[in-house]
Write a protein that holds these residues in place. Structure first.
Motif, PDB file in Angstrom:
ATOM      1  N   ALA A 195       8.844   4.026  21.557  1.00 27.38           N
ATOM      2  CA  ALA A 195       7.838   3.258  21.230  1.00 27.38           C
ATOM      3  C   ALA A 195       7.900   3.076  19.626  1.00 27.38           C
ATOM      4  O   ALA A 195       7.892   3.992  18.646  1.00 27.38           O
ATOM      5  CB  ALA A 195       6.437   4.322  21.295  1.00 27.38           C
ATOM      6  N   ALA A 196       8.165   1.706  19.441  1.00 28.36           N
ATOM      7  CA  ALA A 196       8.523   1.335  18.100  1.00 28.36           C
ATOM      8  C   ALA A 196       7.307   0.608  17.391  1.00 28.36           C
ATOM      9  O   ALA A 196       6.509  -0.358  18.071  1.00 28.36           O
ATOM     10  CB  ALA A 196       9.579   0.361  18.103  1.00 28.36           C
ATOM     11  N   ASP A 197       6.956   0.943  16.145  1.00 28.74           N
ATOM     12  CA  ASP A 197       6.025   0.159  15.378  1.00 28.74           C
ATOM     13  C   ASP A 197       6.404  -1.243  15.174  1.00 28.74           C
ATOM     14  O   ASP A 197       7.719  -1.488  14.830  1.00 28.74           O
ATOM     15  CB  ASP A 197       5.719   0.778  14.040  1.00 28.74           C
ATOM     16  CG  ASP A 197       4.858   2.117  14.141  1.00 28.74           C
ATOM     17  OD1 ASP A 197       4.398   2.393  15.105  1.00 28.74           O
ATOM     18  OD2 ASP A 197       5.057   2.937  13.124  1.00 28.74           O
ATOM     19  N   VAL A 198       5.576  -2.296  15.252  1.00 29.11           N
ATOM     20  CA  VAL A 198       5.958  -3.422  14.775  1.00 29.11           C
ATOM     21  C   VAL A 198       5.315  -4.126  13.664  1.00 29.11           C
ATOM     22  O   VAL A 198       4.029  -3.729  13.336  1.00 29.11           O
ATOM     23  CB  VAL A 198       5.382  -4.564  15.993  1.00 29.11           C
ATOM     24  CG1 VAL A 198       5.943  -6.145  15.590  1.00 29.11           C
ATOM     25  CG2 VAL A 198       6.107  -4.195  17.474  1.00 29.11           C
ATOM     26  N   HIS A 199       5.958  -4.227  12.485  1.00 31.25           N
ATOM     27  CA  HIS A 199       5.534  -4.913  11.335  1.00 31.25           C
ATOM     28  C   HIS A 199       5.760  -6.325  11.244  1.00 31.25           C
ATOM     29  O   HIS A 199       6.913  -6.936  11.536  1.00 31.25           O
ATOM     30  CB  HIS A 199       5.941  -4.280  10.087  1.00 31.25           C
ATOM     31  CG  HIS A 199       5.924  -2.702   9.994  1.00 31.25           C
ATOM     32  ND1 HIS A 199       4.857  -2.103   9.627  1.00 31.25           N
ATOM     33  CD2 HIS A 199       6.577  -1.683  10.566  1.00 31.25           C
ATOM     34  CE1 HIS A 199       4.724  -0.614   9.687  1.00 31.25           C
ATOM     35  NE2 HIS A 199       6.007  -0.525  10.593  1.00 31.25           N
ATOM     36  N   LEU A 200       4.826  -6.959  10.313  1.00 31.79           N
ATOM     37  CA  LEU A 200       4.994  -8.461  10.141  1.00 31.79           C
ATOM     38  C   LEU A 200       5.573  -8.515   8.615  1.00 31.79           C
ATOM     39  O   LEU A 200       5.178  -7.829   7.768  1.00 31.79           O
ATOM     40  CB  LEU A 200       3.692  -9.243  10.246  1.00 31.79           C
ATOM     41  CG  LEU A 200       3.043  -9.167  11.443  1.00 31.79           C
ATOM     42  CD1 LEU A 200       1.676 -10.079  11.660  1.00 31.79           C
ATOM     43  CD2 LEU A 200       4.029  -9.773  12.561  1.00 31.79           C
ATOM     44  N   THR A 253       0.805  -1.324   0.070  1.00 34.31           N
ATOM     45  CA  THR A 253      -0.074   0.130   0.032  1.00 34.31           C
ATOM     46  C   THR A 253       0.695   1.372   0.010  1.00 34.31           C
ATOM     47  O   THR A 253       0.250   2.496  -0.014  1.00 34.31           O
ATOM     48  CB  THR A 253      -0.939   0.058   1.112  1.00 34.31           C
ATOM     49  OG1 THR A 253      -0.067   0.117   2.593  1.00 34.31           O
ATOM     50  CG2 THR A 253      -1.710  -1.055   1.411  1.00 34.31           C
ATOM     51  N   GLY A 254       2.132   1.132   0.269  1.00 35.80           N
ATOM     52  CA  GLY A 254       3.188   2.213   0.414  1.00 35.80           C
ATOM     53  C   GLY A 254       3.165   2.594   1.649  1.00 35.80           C
ATOM     54  O   GLY A 254       4.532   2.745   1.957  1.00 35.80           O
ATOM     55  N   ARG A 255       2.316   2.852   2.627  1.00 30.07           N
ATOM     56  CA  ARG A 255       2.565   2.912   3.845  1.00 30.07           C
ATOM     57  C   ARG A 255       1.884   2.017   4.605  1.00 30.07           C
ATOM     58  O   ARG A 255       0.809   2.193   5.349  1.00 30.07           O
ATOM     59  CB  ARG A 255       2.095   4.486   4.206  1.00 30.07           C
ATOM     60  CG  ARG A 255       2.708   5.498   3.458  1.00 30.07           C
ATOM     61  CD  ARG A 255       4.398   5.688   3.688  1.00 30.07           C
ATOM     62  NE  ARG A 255       4.695   5.842   5.127  1.00 30.07           N
ATOM     63  CZ  ARG A 255       5.718   6.040   5.488  1.00 30.07           C
ATOM     64  NH1 ARG A 255       6.758   6.054   4.531  1.00 30.07           N
ATOM     65  NH2 ARG A 255       6.136   6.459   6.563  1.00 30.07           N
ATOM     66  N   PRO A 256       2.404   0.877   4.943  1.00 33.77           N
ATOM     67  CA  PRO A 256       1.783  -0.218   5.829  1.00 33.77           C
ATOM     68  C   PRO A 256       1.410   0.175   7.201  1.00 33.77           C
ATOM     69  O   PRO A 256       2.305   0.757   7.787  1.00 33.77           O
ATOM     70  CB  PRO A 256       2.821  -1.138   5.751  1.00 33.77           C
ATOM     71  CG  PRO A 256       4.169  -0.553   5.613  1.00 33.77           C
ATOM     72  CD  PRO A 256       3.771   0.821   4.985  1.00 33.77           C
ATOM     73  N   ALA A 257       0.150  -0.136   7.593  1.00 36.28           N
ATOM     74  CA  ALA A 257      -0.046  -0.087   8.966  1.00 36.28           C
ATOM     75  C   ALA A 257       0.482  -1.128   9.793  1.00 36.28           C
ATOM     76  O   ALA A 257       0.689  -2.101   9.564  1.00 36.28           O
ATOM     77  CB  ALA A 257      -1.771  -0.345   9.238  1.00 36.28           C
ATOM     78  N   PRO A 258       1.326  -0.654  10.826  1.00 33.64           N
ATOM     79  CA  PRO A 258       1.790  -1.535  11.874  1.00 33.64           C
ATOM     80  C   PRO A 258       0.885  -2.500  12.631  1.00 33.64           C
ATOM     81  O   PRO A 258      -0.341  -2.193  12.663  1.00 33.64           O
ATOM     82  CB  PRO A 258       2.486  -0.569  12.997  1.00 33.64           C
ATOM     83  CG  PRO A 258       1.671   0.810  12.801  1.00 33.64           C
ATOM     84  CD  PRO A 258       1.175   1.090  11.651  1.00 33.64           C
ATOM     85  N   HIS A 259       1.572  -3.750  12.619  1.00 36.41           N
ATOM     86  CA  HIS A 259       0.765  -4.743  13.332  1.00 36.41           C
ATOM     87  C   HIS A 259       0.588  -4.689  14.932  1.00 36.41           C
ATOM     88  O   HIS A 259      -0.373  -4.809  15.579  1.00 36.41           O
ATOM     89  CB  HIS A 259       1.538  -6.068  13.271  1.00 36.41           C
ATOM     90  CG  HIS A 259       0.834  -7.258  13.909  1.00 36.41           C
ATOM     91  ND1 HIS A 259      -0.180  -8.047  13.596  1.00 36.41           N
ATOM     92  CD2 HIS A 259       1.249  -8.004  14.969  1.00 36.41           C
ATOM     93  CE1 HIS A 259      -0.371  -8.881  14.494  1.00 36.41           C
ATOM     94  NE2 HIS A 259       0.507  -8.923  15.341  1.00 36.41           N
ATOM     95  N   GLY A 260       1.412  -3.735  15.476  1.00 35.11           N
ATOM     96  CA  GLY A 260       1.370  -3.428  16.839  1.00 35.11           C
ATOM     97  C   GLY A 260       2.401  -2.412  17.212  1.00 35.11           C
ATOM     98  O   GLY A 260       3.372  -1.771  16.253  1.00 35.11           O
ATOM     99  N   ARG A 261       2.826  -2.056  18.567  1.00 29.16           N
ATOM    100  CA  ARG A 261       3.735  -1.339  19.141  1.00 29.16           C
ATOM    101  C   ARG A 261       4.262  -1.763  20.444  1.00 29.16           C
ATOM    102  O   ARG A 261       3.597  -2.599  21.351  1.00 29.16           O
ATOM    103  CB  ARG A 261       2.979   0.154  19.310  1.00 29.16           C
ATOM    104  CG  ARG A 261       2.860   1.026  17.999  1.00 29.16           C
ATOM    105  CD  ARG A 261       2.091   2.276  18.457  1.00 29.16           C
ATOM    106  NE  ARG A 261       3.131   3.279  19.069  1.00 29.16           N
ATOM    107  CZ  ARG A 261       3.845   4.019  18.200  1.00 29.16           C
ATOM    108  NH1 ARG A 261       3.843   3.884  16.994  1.00 29.16           N
ATOM    109  NH2 ARG A 261       4.604   5.050  18.807  1.00 29.16           N
TER     110      ARG A 261
END
Length: 682
Positions: free
Chosen positions: A632-637, A613-621
């Motif tokens: 506070a870090a974004d967590v991506h899968l 999508t270009g700017r992925p939504a994080p899975h969590g933080r």
């Protein structure tokens, strides 16, 4: 009616102490599948067979659809390190029975007068002298007759050796002379595997050449037995494909060649990963393979891994070409401790897979680097190995807190000790990398870092910041990257012949003749490797030095340009690049002529990654400790990231086999092949 084109899948296998990694690449489907099978140390071929059956099912492949299997193994390396090889004998020129005892007459440590000497690979009572010798120019000085060969054969029979090697003084000048002696002994002892040193590796320096031949004989019976079991298990699955073995030079060879020359496979594991990274097409790269016990670092320039012609295995010098990999004792299992002076140290001792780090919950009570990742939030204890193995973060924190009480500074908790330990480990890695780059006259800031192994992507940004690297590329299947490298390993072998002559028109002509002979040997070898139709490529080089220098430089030579002027200019230019000057008037000496042959295999498919999508939504933080502060870090899968997706740090990217850390000041994006690029912002 059309006939379906048969698939030609390639299987890569890398056997480790804990897991056996397998990768199936199917170019016709654009498919790459990876699988981890628990290793079976008592018989590694059993885990290979079980994993092969599993990955065939996972990739929906029939046994006959496999075009080739390439297998990396550490059996030979472990046998040398643990001194568990065959009972071997050595036949040497009369008067040189003490060659292995004397060695290079160097102390193990210049600063330790009590350091014990390395035990010789072959005891003196199993070394047999023979009346055979060549002069420096290759003219026989002494040649054994039939009674002499009978006497030596009788002595070898009495020794009861499992294998033997033959070494004649100056044997490199005429390998046929030494091979003739070996052939005469084989006629008298047909049951004894016997190899001539000049056939194994015809390079100058009798001690090192003797060790190459002895090491080859030392592991040959063990390796032949293993290769036999491996082939039987693979054929029992109905797989008719040829089996190849990863080589220490980053290539591969047939099972038959590996059985004859197992010494060329002892360092194949790290080499396969470096070769795979070179195929990413990223130009100048530094590979960073961080496992449980150590971190392996290598440099690749112009798309080809750097080769070293001298290394050590089990404390013994080895002069066959290997991918230049430097290992330091800092891995995920490296012990974190406080020494008697109250200084925080990391490694080189490792907790191993059993009991492992404290967080594994297997009885370990010494914190390791993996425990530090947990205490700083870099690894989620609930998602380790895709959630198949839950870690105990509280136990890890407690073990690190215990260390805090022993440090001289006050106010340090478990998290600060963990962060400090990671900085110590990073400093050790950076020191080794900077030393490697300085020795080659290279600037690390101009290179891309390619991390793999279970902990490589987790630690990569910390190492990059320490040495000034601004670009990191994490492959899609980083934890099984060495198996992927094996699957795509080209057929490759190196040939050498020492000359030891001053450069002049006569020696230049001799160099051209020797390279021509080696070219013929290389093409004949490639034709024996089940490589029908492989388009081979040859590379030429020579070791040279200014007269009086102690060490030689390996200099690439242009094919067909072996006249004195071209050879001398190639050496001058390389000397000037490394040391900043040339001496046009100093005589040049030719050392060893070298030739490499490569038979390329089919290109492996890239991972299939859908558009993002270009700017992925994080899975969590989650909170992570980086650069001395909590963020506070974004967590991506990794599986949710698509081509073109981009994000900023601080961030964590989790996948089922590793975790990628993106610190503050860095950004990440995904390319069309699924590689994750990390860039440090200006």
């Amino acid at each position: 009616m059309t006939t379906a084109v048969p698939l030609m899948a390639r299987i890569g296998i890398d056997v480790g102490g804990t897991f056996t990694d397998l990768v199936a690449a199917v170019p016709e489907r654009g498919l790459v599948v990876h699988h981890k099978e628990p290793s079976t140390p008592a018989d590694p071929s059993r885990a290979v067979a079980d994993g092969l059956a599993a990955i065939l099912a996972q990739a929906d492949l029939r046994p006959e659809e496999i075009g080739g299997i390439t297998h990396g193994t550490t059996i030979g390396l472990n046998a040398i390190i643990q001194r568990r090889g065959a009972r071997i004998a050595l036949v040497v020129t009369e008067g040189y029975r003490d060659i292995l005892e004397i060695g290079r007459s160097r102390m193990p440590s210049s600063f330790d007068l009590y350091a014990g000497k390395e035990e010789p690979l072959v005891p003196r009572d199993r070394i047999v002298e023979i009346s055979a010798r060549l002069g420096p120019g290759g003219v026989p000085v002494a040649e054994p007759d039939a009674p002499e060969l009978d006497r030596v054969a009788a002595r070898l029979r009495a020794i009861g050796a499992d294998a033997a090697a033959v070494l004649v003084l100056h044997g490199y000048t005429d390998p046929d002379f030494e091979e003739g002696i070996a052939a005469g002994l084989r006629e008298r002892l047909p049951e004894l595997p016997l190899m001539a040193s000049a056939t194994v590796w015809p390079e100058v320096r009798e001690y090192e050449r003797a060790l190459v031949a002895c090491l080859n004989a030392y592991i040959q019976p063990l390796m032949r037995d293993y290769f036999g079991r491996l082939e039987s298990r693979v054929r029992a699955l109905g797989v008719p494909a040829p089996i190849f073995i990863s080589a220490s030079n980053g290539g591969s060879m047939s099972l038959r060649s590996a059985a004859e020359r197992p010494i060329e496979t002892v360092l194949s594991g790290p080499a396969a990963g470096v070769a795979a990274a070179a195929r990413l097409g990223m130009g100048a790269i530094v590979t960073f393979d961080m496992g449980g016990t150590s971190s392996d670092i290598a440099v690749t320039v112009n798309g080809s891994p750097e080769l070293a012609t001298h290394t050590t295995v089990g404390g013994l010098p080895l002069i066959v070409p290997v991918v230049a990999v430097s290992a330091i004792g800092a891995g995920g299992g490296s012990v974190v401790r406080v020494d008697d002076q109250g200084v925080l140290k990391v490694g080189p001792e490792s907790v191993g897979a059993e009991p492992g780090p404290v967080a594994y919950g297997r009885g370990g009570d010494r914190p390791a680097v993996t425990d530090c990742y947990l205490a700083t939030g870099l690894i989620d204890p609930a998602t380790f190995l895709g959630g198949r193995m839950r870690l105990d973060a509280d136990a890890a924190a407690k073990s690190l807190a215990d260390l805090a009480t022993r440090l001289s500074s006050e106010g340090d908790g478990a998290d600060r000790v963990a962060a400090g330990a990671l900085r110590v480990a990073t400093a050790g890695m950076a020191t080794e990398l900077q030393k490697i780059m300085a020795q080659r006259g290279l600037d690390p800031r101009l290179f891309t870092l390619v991390p793999f192994g279970g902990a490589g992507p987790t630690h990569a940004a910390m190492l990059a910041e320490e040495v000034g690297i601004t670009h990191i590329v994490v492959p899609p299947t980083a934890a099984t990257f060495c198996a992927l490298g094996a699957a795509g390993a080209d057929l490759r072998r190196d040939f050498a012949r020492s000359l030891r002559r001053r450069l002049d028109p006569a020696s230049a002509a001799r160099l051209a003749d020797v390279l021509g002979e080696l070219s013929g040997q290389a093409r004949a070898w490639l034709a024996e490797q089940s490589a029908t139709g492989a388009a081979s490529s040859l590379s030429y080089s020579a070791d040279m030095r200014y007269s009086g220098q102690a060490y030689e430089l390996r200099v690439a030579l242009d094919p067909g340009r072996f006249e004195v002027e071209a050879i001398s200019e190639a050496f001058h230019a390389e000397h000037e690049r490394l040391y900043g000057f040339r001496d046009q008037h100093a005589p040049i000496e030719l050392g060893t002529a070298r030739l490499g042959v490569v038979g390329p295999v089919a290109d492996l498919p890239s991972a299939t990654v859908p558009p993002g999508t270009g700017r992925p939504a994080p899975h969590g933080r989650r909170q992570v400790l980086l650069a001395g502060a909590w963020h506070a870090a974004d967590v991506h899968l990794r599986t949710a990231l698509g081509v073109g997706d981009a994000f900023d740090g601080p961030a964590i990217v989790e996948q089922d086999d590793t975790t990628v850390v993106v610190p503050p000041g860095w950004s990440g994006d995904v390319d069309g092949a699924g590689n994750l690029h990390l860039h440090r912002k200006a």
